[in-house]
Design a protein around this motif. Structure first.
Motif, mmCIF file in Angstrom:
data_model
loop_
_atom_site.group_PDB
_atom_site.id
_atom_site.type_symbol
_atom_site.label_atom_id
_atom_site.label_comp_id
_atom_site.label_asym_id
_atom_site.label_seq_id
_atom_site.Cartn_x
_atom_site.Cartn_y
_atom_site.Cartn_z
ATOM 1 N N ARG A 185 0.944 -1.333 -0.168
ATOM 2 C CA ARG A 185 -0.123 -0.062 0.140
ATOM 3 C C ARG A 185 1.006 0.895 0.260
ATOM 4 N N PRO A 248 -8.524 -1.416 -1.933
ATOM 5 C CA PRO A 248 -8.848 -2.099 -3.126
ATOM 6 C C PRO A 248 -10.006 -3.260 -3.226
ATOM 7 N N HIS A 249 -10.000 -3.669 -1.640
ATOM 8 C CA HIS A 249 -10.604 -4.585 -1.662
ATOM 9 C C HIS A 249 -11.963 -4.395 -0.745
ATOM 10 N N SER A 251 -15.763 -2.418 -0.911
ATOM 11 C CA SER A 251 -17.160 -2.884 -1.854
ATOM 12 C C SER A 251 -17.574 -1.937 -1.976
ATOM 13 N N ARG A 379 -3.498 -7.539 9.033
ATOM 14 C CA ARG A 379 -4.100 -7.901 8.043
ATOM 15 C C ARG A 379 -5.771 -8.041 8.207
ATOM 16 N N PRO A 380 -6.507 -8.019 7.198
ATOM 17 C CA PRO A 380 -8.270 -8.839 7.584
ATOM 18 C C PRO A 380 -8.290 -9.658 8.442
#
Length: 421
Positions: A185, A248-249, A251, A379-380
């Motif tokens: 990123r 980017p993830h 919606s 991280r997610p």
């Protein structure tokens, strides 16, 4: 790089010791103990220390969330080279219900490392120690003198430690902020957040007298219209959008948020409750006006208790302002370092912002001109701010390699901006 992999268990041990020190905010009572631990771990690496305490009148709110001394630790090792600031917030969120492991004890399961603050962001400190020890053991010449900034009250505080350091002119050159993710990123900035403590007061009497005319005033029941109004406002706030580039993830576009974050009130079943405290959290986009966003909430709340006999106070107990795009000439080399550590390719990197917040908006407002780089362990799947927060050995190794590469004089030397000067 091989030395980092060989010494990773030392980093795991460091992380275990850090997690044992409860630095949860609120209230933030563990800062002195954590500064003691960090001084112990950094002293063998030749650092000198300065403890910087944020004055009480800057952060204290009567009846607010924070208590205890706000001790920031600045660790320096100056040799005359350009300085690279390495920033960490040492506070964590409080323990949330739902943990199945002891949140204040590091639990090692294979390569997963569970504990409060493991990813956000005590694990990044462990990675930094791992990198600096490898540099010392292997005699790696550094391009920069590292300046560690171990700071207080990022998790929603009213006056974060990095803000105070910036306003005192203590920051130098450029900074790597490790309050980010393990992702390719390029930081484009982020939202701001403010927390309002809404205190509604009634009158306490014996609960058996509650049906008598002129008896007590139930603060909790009186707060119900306020709660309903806030819930009704929530989707209206979320209908607004920001021009800040989303991850980017995501919606869709980034949106402001309103959250009822905490409620406390009442004492016993035999007493009409005289007070309720409601914590309202509002994430606001860079395009929004803070004063207008706050006034929207306060006007709504005050309108709900007009002519009810209830008392009201609204206190600001936390505020992080939005962070602008912190781009600058050091980003290309930091990307190369992250690529070495994590295995990213140049085409993997994307520039995006976030609705999450940072205390570096205050750093920018204080006039700190050079750029701020971003890295971290998030991280997610890391469960940051949630039960079972964790990181991994692999990510600590990868971040340590990235840090060592960036600090080292022989890594991508043609990309060091100071060399061209």
């Amino acid at each position: 790089m091989a030395a980092i992999e060989l010494d990773v268990e030392a980093a795991v041990d460091d992380l275990a010791r850090m997690i044992k020190v409860d630095t949860s905010f609120p209230p933030g009572l563990g800062y002195n103990a954590f500064a003691d631990l960090m001084a112990e771990l950094l002293a063998p690496l030749g650092f000198e220390f300065e403890r910087v305490v944020v004055p009480r009148d800057l952060w204290y709110v009567a009846g607010g969330l924070a208590s205890g001394e706000r001790t920031n630790l600045v660790a320096t090792r100056e040799t005359g080279k350009p300085v690279c600031g390495l920033y960490y917030h040492v506070d964590t969120v409080p323990v949330a219900p739902g943990w199945t492991r002891d949140p204040l004890r590091l639990t090692v399961e294979g390569d997963d490392l569970f504990g409060l603050g493991a990813a956000d962001m005590k694990g990044t400190i462990a990675a930094t120690l791992l990198a600096l020890r490898a540099a010392k053991v292997c005699g790696v010449p550094l391009a920069y003198d590292p300046m560690l900034l171990l700071c207080t009250d990022e998790e929603g505080g009213l006056y974060p430690g990095i803000r105070y350091l910036a306003e005192q002119g203590m920051l130098k050159d450029h900074i790597i902020n490790f309050n980010g993710s393990a992702a390719p990123r390029v930081w484009a900035g982020c939202f701001g957040i403010f927390n309002l403590q809404v205190t509604i007061t009634g009158h306490a009497v014996h609960a058996g007298e509650g049906n008598r005319t002129g008896a007590g005033i139930n603060a909790i029941e009186g707060a119900l219209p306020v709660l309903h109004a806030l819930v009704k406002l929530k989707p209206e706030v979320a209908s607004r959008t920001s021009r800040l580039t989303p991850p980017p993830h995501a919606s869709g576009p980034l949106r402001p948020q309103l959250t009822i974050s905490a409620i406390n009130g009442g004492t016993a079943g035999g007493q009409v409750p005289a007070e309720i405290k409601i914590l309202v959290s509002r994430r606001y986009a860079p395009e929004e006006n803070y004063d207008e966003a706050r006034a929207e909430i306060e006007t709504l709340v005050r309108g709900c208790i007009t002519d009810t006999g209830l008392g009201l106070s609204v206190d600001l107990v936390g505020h992080l302002v939005p962070t602008d795009d912190p781009d600058g000439p050091h980003w290309p080399r930091w990307q190369k370092a992250l690529s070495l550590g994590f295995g990213y390719k140049p085409e993997d990197f994307q520039k995006w912002g976030a609705a999450s917040c940072s205390d570096f908006g205050y750093v920018q407002r204080a006039g700190f001109g050079p750029e701020v780089l971003l890295g971290g362990l998030g991280r997610p799947e890391s469960c940051i701010h949630s039960p079972e927060e964790h990181t991994t050995r692999q990510d600590i190794i990868a971040l340590a390699k990235s840090i060592l590469a960036y600090l080292a004089a022989d890594f991508a030397a043609d990309c060091i901006p100071e060399n061209s000067n």
